[in-house]
Design a protein around this motif. Structure first.
Motif, PDB file in Angstrom:
ATOM      1  N   PHE A 193      -1.449  -9.193 -10.480  1.00  0.00           N
ATOM      2  CA  PHE A 193      -0.311  -8.910  -9.606  1.00  0.00           C
ATOM      3  C   PHE A 193      -0.214  -7.405  -9.404  1.00  0.00           C
ATOM      4  O   PHE A 193      -0.862  -6.621 -10.108  1.00  0.00           O
ATOM      5  N   ARG A 194       0.576  -6.999  -8.441  1.00  0.00           N
ATOM      6  CA  ARG A 194       0.830  -5.584  -8.189  1.00  0.00           C
ATOM      7  C   ARG A 194       2.325  -5.304  -8.303  1.00  0.00           C
ATOM      8  O   ARG A 194       3.142  -6.189  -8.048  1.00  0.00           O
ATOM      9  N   PHE A 195       2.654  -4.089  -8.697  1.00  0.00           N
ATOM     10  CA  PHE A 195       4.055  -3.680  -8.681  1.00  0.00           C
ATOM     11  C   PHE A 195       4.163  -2.321  -7.984  1.00  0.00           C
ATOM     12  O   PHE A 195       3.200  -1.536  -8.006  1.00  0.00           O
ATOM     13  N   PRO A 196       5.291  -2.048  -7.348  1.00  0.00           N
ATOM     14  CA  PRO A 196       5.454  -0.804  -6.596  1.00  0.00           C
ATOM     15  C   PRO A 196       5.830   0.356  -7.506  1.00  0.00           C
ATOM     16  O   PRO A 196       6.976   0.820  -7.523  1.00  0.00           O
ATOM     17  N   GLY A 197       4.860   0.826  -8.274  1.00  0.00           N
ATOM     18  CA  GLY A 197       5.120   1.918  -9.191  1.00  0.00           C
ATOM     19  C   GLY A 197       3.832   2.596  -9.620  1.00  0.00           C
ATOM     20  O   GLY A 197       2.729   2.075  -9.418  1.00  0.00           O
ATOM     21  N   ASN A 198       3.961   3.750 -10.244  1.00  0.00           N
ATOM     22  CA  ASN A 198       2.830   4.550 -10.695  1.00  0.00           C
ATOM     23  C   ASN A 198       2.163   3.932 -11.912  1.00  0.00           C
ATOM     24  O   ASN A 198       2.823   3.329 -12.763  1.00  0.00           O
TER      25      ASN A 198
END
Length: 421
Positions: A193-198
């Protein structure tokens, strides 16, 4: 960006202090671009576990930073990590995630490569006359080394040997691989999965015990009382230790550090039915070894910059952009082990890490909120001083209590070293 360049008026060297890091490490696109060169292209990076490429022709695609690579085993059983780019016009030569092949063929113009990356053939070679020597155009090959079944690659030819880079982390890798319960460790599939963060927000999380009782309250409410008490470790006897080169270990449950110790201890109630099922096929000593392995190790090990051996799974991070990160959670199973044991491992993985699980969705929500909050203020700092007052020197590095931010400080020291070199 160089060590002399600035972000929010600070040099790169100034952005990492002994007890804090600047918020721009999460938000500055120029810093991210520099990381791809100074960090990911300049150190050892994990690419695969040997079980993912078990036979000649087995391959796995992935990334080192943002550069696509293929990890493949050739017919002589040698492992190669190749840039996933045709030498003709740059098209990727492999798009499958994992599989088995006899060669790599570019779908654009048909250039074909052997498993070791050598260019074997081009369509209509007569058009080149004497302008093309196939020996000059193999797929670009990276330096590869392996430890404890973990395969690492690097773009840097003159880097220290992998065993030196890993240092004291090696003994923890050895302990982690005891999760095979007497069988070889095998990657049994993964959740992506992807998350909107560094990417560094997630890197910090693996050795962050401080968040566990709060963020994972729903998970703790979903387990039996015995498991809940076992996971009440923030005030316990565990510790976090800096292992050098950015690596760290967080020991949450000291009794489960060595899975082959204390096999005479009572079997936890939650595994009683599994033990009874295993007794039909295995002697009691092996049953206990398998059951103890199924529960996972009592620690999380961070290997800088992109792989964590986390209790009962591998957590791999891939930076996508300054504000986007891809995570792979790979479940660990017993290769050739009992179906009942592997089934129990999968159910545990789904319970916490799965998309409908009680753990990872809460983690990713917290990571997203960190990134969102990082946009507040123009010159703010991330505090990493928890446990600093109790930190003590050890033979392997530095150690503090289990909820300390020692592991994060370790990672940022290595980040600073690489970014300002």
């Amino acid at each position: 960006m160089t060590s002399q360049a600035t972000s929010k008026g600070h040099t790169l060297a100034d952005l990492v202090q002994h007890d804090r890091v600047h918020t721009s490490l999460y938000t500055d696109p120029a810093i991210f671009e520099t990381e791809m060169d100074k960090v990911f292209a300049n150190t050892w990076v994990w690419v695969a576990h040997t079980s993912e490429i078990p036979e000649a022709g087995s391959y796995k695609t992935g990334y080192i930073g943002r550069q696509p690579v293929v990890t493949v085993r050739d017919r002589k059983q040698q492992v190669h990590v190749l840039l996933n780019r045709c030498r003709h016009r740059a098209a990727t030569v492999c798009e499958g995630h994992k599989g088995k092949t006899n060669s790599f063929v570019c779908p654009y113009h048909g250039w074909s490569y052997s498993l070791d990356g050598a260019l074997r053939g081009v369509p209509s070679p007569e058009s080149y006359g004497d302008l093309l020597d196939k020996a000059d155009y193999p797929l670009v090959k990276l330096r590869v080394e392996e430890y404890a079944g973990m395969i690492f690659a690097t773009f840097k030819d003159d880097i220290e040997p992998l065993v030196d880079f890993l240092g004291p982390a090696k003994k923890w890798m050895d302990l982690f691989m005891k999760q095979g319960g007497g069988f070889p460790v095998k990657v049994g599939g993964e959740h992506r999965f992807r998350f909107p963060g560094n990417w560094k927000i997630q890197l910090e999380n693996t050795t962050d015990a401080y968040h566990f009782p709060l963020v994972h309250k729903s998970f703790l409410s979903s387990v039996d009382k015995q498991t809940e008490e076992m996971l009440d470790f923030v005030e316990g006897p565990g510790f976090v230790e800096d292992l050098g080169n950015g690596h760290s270990v967080m020991v949450m449950i000291p009794d489960l550090v060595d899975l082959e110790a204390n096999l005479d201890a009572p079997i936890p109630e939650r595994f009683a039915a599994l033990a009874e099922e295993l007794r039909a096929d295995y002697p009691e000593d092996q049953v206990r070894r398998i059951v103890r392995a199924v529960g996972g190790s009592g620690f999380n090990l961070n290997i800088f910059p992109n792989i964590a051996c986390s209790m009962a799974f591998f957590r791999v991070l891939r930076p996508v952009s300054v504000t986007e990160t891809e995570i792979h959670h790979a479940v660990i199973t017993m290769d050739g082990g009992p179906e009942a044991g592997n089934r129990a491992r999968l159910r545990m993985h789904e319970h916490f890490q799965g998309p409908m699980g009680f753990g990872t969705p809460d983690d990713s929500e917290a990571w997203e909120r960190v990134q969102k909050g990082s946009n507040a203020g123009t010159d703010q700092w991330i505090l990493l001083n928890r446990g600093l007052a109790k930190e003590q020197e050890t033979a392997d590095g530095r150690r503090s209590d289990v909820s300390a931010e020692t592991g994060m400080r370790a990672a940022y020291r290595q980040w600073k070293k690489l970014m300002t070199a």
